[in-house]
Design a protein around this motif. Structure first.
Motif, PDB file in Angstrom:
ATOM      1  N   LEU A 128      -3.735  12.452   1.535  1.00 40.42           N
ATOM      2  CA  LEU A 128      -4.560  11.994   2.658  1.00 40.42           C
ATOM      3  C   LEU A 128      -4.438  10.478   2.817  1.00 40.42           C
ATOM      4  O   LEU A 128      -4.270   9.965   3.935  1.00 40.42           O
ATOM      5  CB  LEU A 128      -6.024  12.381   2.423  1.00 40.42           C
ATOM      6  N   ASN A 129      -4.515   9.764   1.712  1.00 38.32           N
ATOM      7  CA  ASN A 129      -4.407   8.311   1.776  1.00 38.32           C
ATOM      8  C   ASN A 129      -3.012   7.873   2.221  1.00 38.32           C
ATOM      9  O   ASN A 129      -2.861   6.882   2.945  1.00 38.32           O
ATOM     10  CB  ASN A 129      -4.762   7.699   0.423  1.00 38.32           C
ATOM     11  N   LEU A 130      -1.994   8.615   1.790  1.00 36.76           N
ATOM     12  CA  LEU A 130      -0.634   8.328   2.257  1.00 36.76           C
ATOM     13  C   LEU A 130      -0.545   8.503   3.769  1.00 36.76           C
ATOM     14  O   LEU A 130       0.048   7.664   4.470  1.00 36.76           O
ATOM     15  CB  LEU A 130       0.372   9.242   1.563  1.00 36.76           C
ATOM     16  N   ALA A 131      -1.125   9.574   4.280  1.00 41.52           N
ATOM     17  CA  ALA A 131      -1.092   9.823   5.728  1.00 41.52           C
ATOM     18  C   ALA A 131      -1.732   8.664   6.486  1.00 41.52           C
ATOM     19  O   ALA A 131      -1.210   8.223   7.528  1.00 41.52           O
ATOM     20  CB  ALA A 131      -1.804  11.138   6.051  1.00 41.52           C
ATOM     21  N   ASN A 132      -2.839   8.142   5.984  1.00 40.46           N
ATOM     22  CA  ASN A 132      -3.515   7.035   6.667  1.00 40.46           C
ATOM     23  C   ASN A 132      -2.657   5.768   6.656  1.00 40.46           C
ATOM     24  O   ASN A 132      -2.595   5.039   7.645  1.00 40.46           O
ATOM     25  CB  ASN A 132      -4.868   6.765   6.008  1.00 40.46           C
TER      26      ASN A 132
ATOM     27  N   GLU B 115      -1.812  14.260  19.199  1.00 40.84           N
ATOM     28  CA  GLU B 115      -1.264  12.956  19.569  1.00 40.84           C
ATOM     29  C   GLU B 115       0.256  13.006  19.710  1.00 40.84           C
ATOM     30  O   GLU B 115       0.830  12.287  20.528  1.00 40.84           O
ATOM     31  CB  GLU B 115      -1.642  11.911  18.517  1.00 40.84           C
ATOM     32  N   GLN B 116       0.892  13.862  18.905  1.00 39.07           N
ATOM     33  CA  GLN B 116       2.354  13.989  18.945  1.00 39.07           C
ATOM     34  C   GLN B 116       2.828  14.966  20.013  1.00 39.07           C
ATOM     35  O   GLN B 116       4.026  15.181  20.179  1.00 39.07           O
ATOM     36  CB  GLN B 116       2.877  14.437  17.578  1.00 39.07           C
ATOM     37  N   GLY B 117       1.885  15.602  20.708  1.00 34.26           N
ATOM     38  CA  GLY B 117       2.256  16.514  21.782  1.00 34.26           C
ATOM     39  C   GLY B 117       2.455  17.951  21.352  1.00 34.26           C
ATOM     40  O   GLY B 117       2.867  18.787  22.172  1.00 34.26           O
TER      41      GLY B 117
ATOM     42  N   ALA C  97       0.830  -1.206   0.000  1.00 31.19           N
ATOM     43  CA  ALA C  97       0.000   0.000   0.000  1.00 31.19           C
ATOM     44  C   ALA C  97       0.862   1.253   0.000  1.00 31.19           C
ATOM     45  O   ALA C  97       0.601   2.216  -0.744  1.00 31.19           O
ATOM     46  CB  ALA C  97      -0.931  -0.008   1.212  1.00 31.19           C
ATOM     47  N   GLU C  98       1.918   1.260   0.815  1.00 29.28           N
ATOM     48  CA  GLU C  98       2.812   2.419   0.854  1.00 29.28           C
ATOM     49  C   GLU C  98       3.505   2.604  -0.496  1.00 29.28           C
ATOM     50  O   GLU C  98       3.625   3.730  -0.995  1.00 29.28           O
ATOM     51  CB  GLU C  98       3.853   2.252   1.959  1.00 29.28           C
ATOM     52  N   ARG C  99       3.938   1.501  -1.084  1.00 29.42           N
ATOM     53  CA  ARG C  99       4.606   1.597  -2.390  1.00 29.42           C
ATOM     54  C   ARG C  99       3.654   2.128  -3.451  1.00 29.42           C
ATOM     55  O   ARG C  99       4.020   2.994  -4.258  1.00 29.42           O
ATOM     56  CB  ARG C  99       5.132   0.216  -2.805  1.00 29.42           C
ATOM     57  N   LEU C 100       2.420   1.643  -3.439  1.00 28.50           N
ATOM     58  CA  LEU C 100       1.434   2.064  -4.446  1.00 28.50           C
ATOM     59  C   LEU C 100       1.110   3.549  -4.325  1.00 28.50           C
ATOM     60  O   LEU C 100       1.060   4.268  -5.330  1.00 28.50           O
ATOM     61  CB  LEU C 100       0.157   1.231  -4.301  1.00 28.50           C
ATOM     62  N   ILE C 101       0.866   4.010  -3.099  1.00 30.99           N
ATOM     63  CA  ILE C 101       0.458   5.409  -2.945  1.00 30.99           C
ATOM     64  C   ILE C 101       1.642   6.344  -3.186  1.00 30.99           C
ATOM     65  O   ILE C 101       1.471   7.448  -3.714  1.00 30.99           O
ATOM     66  CB  ILE C 101      -0.192   5.661  -1.561  1.00 30.99           C
ATOM     67  N   ASP C 102       2.857   5.906  -2.847  1.00 29.85           N
ATOM     68  CA  ASP C 102       4.041   6.712  -3.187  1.00 29.85           C
ATOM     69  C   ASP C 102       4.170   6.863  -4.701  1.00 29.85           C
ATOM     70  O   ASP C 102       4.475   7.951  -5.215  1.00 29.85           O
ATOM     71  CB  ASP C 102       5.303   6.057  -2.628  1.00 29.85           C
TER      72      ASP C 102
ATOM     73  N   LYS D 238       4.422   5.569  11.312  1.00 33.06           N
ATOM     74  CA  LYS D 238       5.311   6.633  10.839  1.00 33.06           C
ATOM     75  C   LYS D 238       4.571   7.968  11.002  1.00 33.06           C
ATOM     76  O   LYS D 238       4.178   8.621  10.047  1.00 33.06           O
ATOM     77  CB  LYS D 238       5.712   6.393   9.388  1.00 33.06           C
ATOM     78  N   ARG D 239       4.360   8.343  12.259  1.00 34.96           N
ATOM     79  CA  ARG D 239       3.472   9.467  12.588  1.00 34.96           C
ATOM     80  C   ARG D 239       3.992  10.803  12.060  1.00 34.96           C
ATOM     81  O   ARG D 239       3.213  11.624  11.565  1.00 34.96           O
ATOM     82  CB  ARG D 239       3.294   9.555  14.111  1.00 34.96           C
ATOM     83  N   ASP D 240       5.286  11.032  12.184  1.00 30.23           N
ATOM     84  CA  ASP D 240       5.839  12.312  11.722  1.00 30.23           C
ATOM     85  C   ASP D 240       5.661  12.470  10.214  1.00 30.23           C
ATOM     86  O   ASP D 240       5.316  13.562   9.725  1.00 30.23           O
ATOM     87  CB  ASP D 240       7.316  12.427  12.095  1.00 30.23           C
ATOM     88  N   LEU D 241       5.895  11.381   9.473  1.00 24.88           N
ATOM     89  CA  LEU D 241       5.718  11.439   8.020  1.00 24.88           C
ATOM     90  C   LEU D 241       4.247  11.622   7.658  1.00 24.88           C
ATOM     91  O   LEU D 241       3.928  12.297   6.676  1.00 24.88           O
ATOM     92  CB  LEU D 241       6.268  10.164   7.376  1.00 24.88           C
ATOM     93  N   ALA D 242       3.345  11.034   8.453  1.00 23.29           N
ATOM     94  CA  ALA D 242       1.912  11.215   8.207  1.00 23.29           C
ATOM     95  C   ALA D 242       1.521  12.680   8.366  1.00 23.29           C
ATOM     96  O   ALA D 242       0.714  13.215   7.587  1.00 23.29           O
ATOM     97  CB  ALA D 242       1.098  10.336   9.158  1.00 23.29           C
ATOM     98  N   ILE D 243       2.089  13.333   9.372  1.00 23.48           N
ATOM     99  CA  ILE D 243       1.813  14.759   9.583  1.00 23.48           C
ATOM    100  C   ILE D 243       2.297  15.577   8.391  1.00 23.48           C
ATOM    101  O   ILE D 243       1.607  16.494   7.917  1.00 23.48           O
ATOM    102  CB  ILE D 243       2.459  15.239  10.901  1.00 23.48           C
TER     103      ILE D 243
END
Length: 405
Positions: A214-218, A268-270, A181-186, A225-230
């Protein structure tokens, strides 16, 4: 629906005038084609959508009468692609496939075959027919990859390929795992970026790119990988902000809900200061939007959601009194909508969330009586939901029933 950017189609009013003129001239082909354009151009207009069955019937009859007419077959396939209907999409795919077999050197037939395949995949996904959906999406990717290899300078092909990659990525994780999924959306983002670079003013490409982020963030969230999602959400917001400046009515709502999405991630990340600042800006924007245009339940719902996000942030900071005030306003807003539309499912879902947030605050400060009151109100609304709410709400309700008598 059939490869024409909405901005390239005649203005809807001019198209309606043309339809009247063609009708007066008894130009049956022109009338049906104009009906088709209006249905595609004004997808949210019920009157325009009422024209589609007439156009479909006409082109079906025309193809039956002159089955070798390429133009009529093209129009019939296009008409079948306007609505996301499985049966109609199968017919469209069949026609485009037939035209491609007869005229293999015509790129648009391959492109439209790919589009109808991935649209069919969406229809099948919505019916939980995931195996066939996967087959159609991968078939579309295969076609568009081949086309792009032959015509690398056609941005539409890159955008269509990105869409097919994105649609495959959206299948359940037992069909497409997280790594794929990550490879596809990238890859989808890479192709959509290239399409935007080719035509930076093209709104459809930019809108699709915002969706991909948006889909990449999810996906990144699920990979922890929260920082990259942000960062993906920031990229989405930047695109939507530019689009909203050009066409506020179309993109403003998505921009504001995306800001709220970002705030939840920041919290969530503070990063509470930034989260609170953006939340307050979003609340102000929603209030202005509701005042500026006719109040829509969806805007009121999301204003309530913005207030809840602010309430949650204030509660985390220990400002319980102000958190209570904004949550009570959120509840009042949703109840106002329910007075007008008692059966609105989204409003009742938001209302459940607000009661749960307020009950949680009361419980944390030891006010069991108020917490119980909010839970009683929540449980009075929850059984009336016509659709089971999202997993977050279901999990919260399960937690509530476990922890509250």
């Amino acid at each position: 629906a059939y490869g024409i950017d909405a901005e390239a189609v005649l203005d809807a009013a001019a198209e309606a005038s043309l339809l009247e003129e063609l009708t007066n001239q008894n130009d049956h082909d022109g009338v049906a084609h104009s009906q088709l354009l209006l249905a595609a151009r004004r997808f949210d207009d019920p009157k325009s959508q009422q024209l589609l069955p007439s156009a479909l019937e006409y082109f079906q009859g025309a193809v039956a009468e002159t089955p070798r007419s390429v133009w009529h077959r093209e129009q019939l396939a296009s008409a079948n692609m306007i609505r996301m209907d499985e049966s109609q999409m199968r017919k469209a795919k069949e026609v485009w496939g037939s035209l491609h077999n007869e005229f293999p050197g015509v790129p648009k037939y391959r492109s439209n075959l790919a589009q109808s395949s991935t649209f069919l995949g969406i229809c099948l996904r919505n019916r939980n027919q995931f195996a066939e959906a996967e087959q159609n999406h991968r078939y579309a990717i295969e076609i568009m990859t081949s086309l792009l290899g032959e015509f690398p300078d056609v941005p539409d092909y890159r955008s269509f390929l990105a869409a097919a990659l994105n649609n495959l990525m959206l299948l359940p994780r037992d069909v497409v795992d997280l790594d794929e999924a990550e490879r596809l959306i990238d890859l989808a983002i890479t192709h959509e970026r290239a399409a935007v670079a080719n035509n930076p003013e093209h709104r459809r490409y930019r809108g699709y790119l915002a969706t991909h982020f948006l889909n990449l963030a999810n996906v990144l969230d699920n990979l922890n990988k929260r920082d990259l999602a942000i960062e993906a959400m920031r990229d989405r917001i930047e695109l939507l902000d530019g689009l909203a400046e050009e066409i506020r009515a179309t993109y403003e709502h998505s921009l504001l809900t995306s800001q709220l999405n970002l705030c939840a991630r920041l919290s969530e990340q503070g990063s509470l200061d930034e989260a609170e600042r953006i939340t307050r800006e979003t609340i102000t924007a929603f209030r202005a939007r509701i005042k500026r245009i006719e109040s829509r339940p969806d805007d009121v719902n999301w204003l309530g959601a913005s207030l809840q996000t602010l309430g949650d942030l204030l509660a985390v900071r220990g400002n319980v009194a102000d958190a209570e005030i904004v949550l009570l306003e959120a509840i009042q807003l949703q109840n106002t909508v329910l007075e007008k539309i008692p059966t609105d499912n989204q409003t009742r879902t938001f209302l459940c969330k607000h009661h749960l947030a307020l009950a949680t605050i009361y419980k944390e400060i030891g006010d069991e009586r108020q917490a119980k009151t909010q839970m009683e109100k929540l449980l009075a609304v929850y059984p009336t939901l016509s659709v089971v709410p999202d997993s977050t709400v279901r999990g919260a309700i399960a937690d509530v029933l476990t922890n509250y008598d």
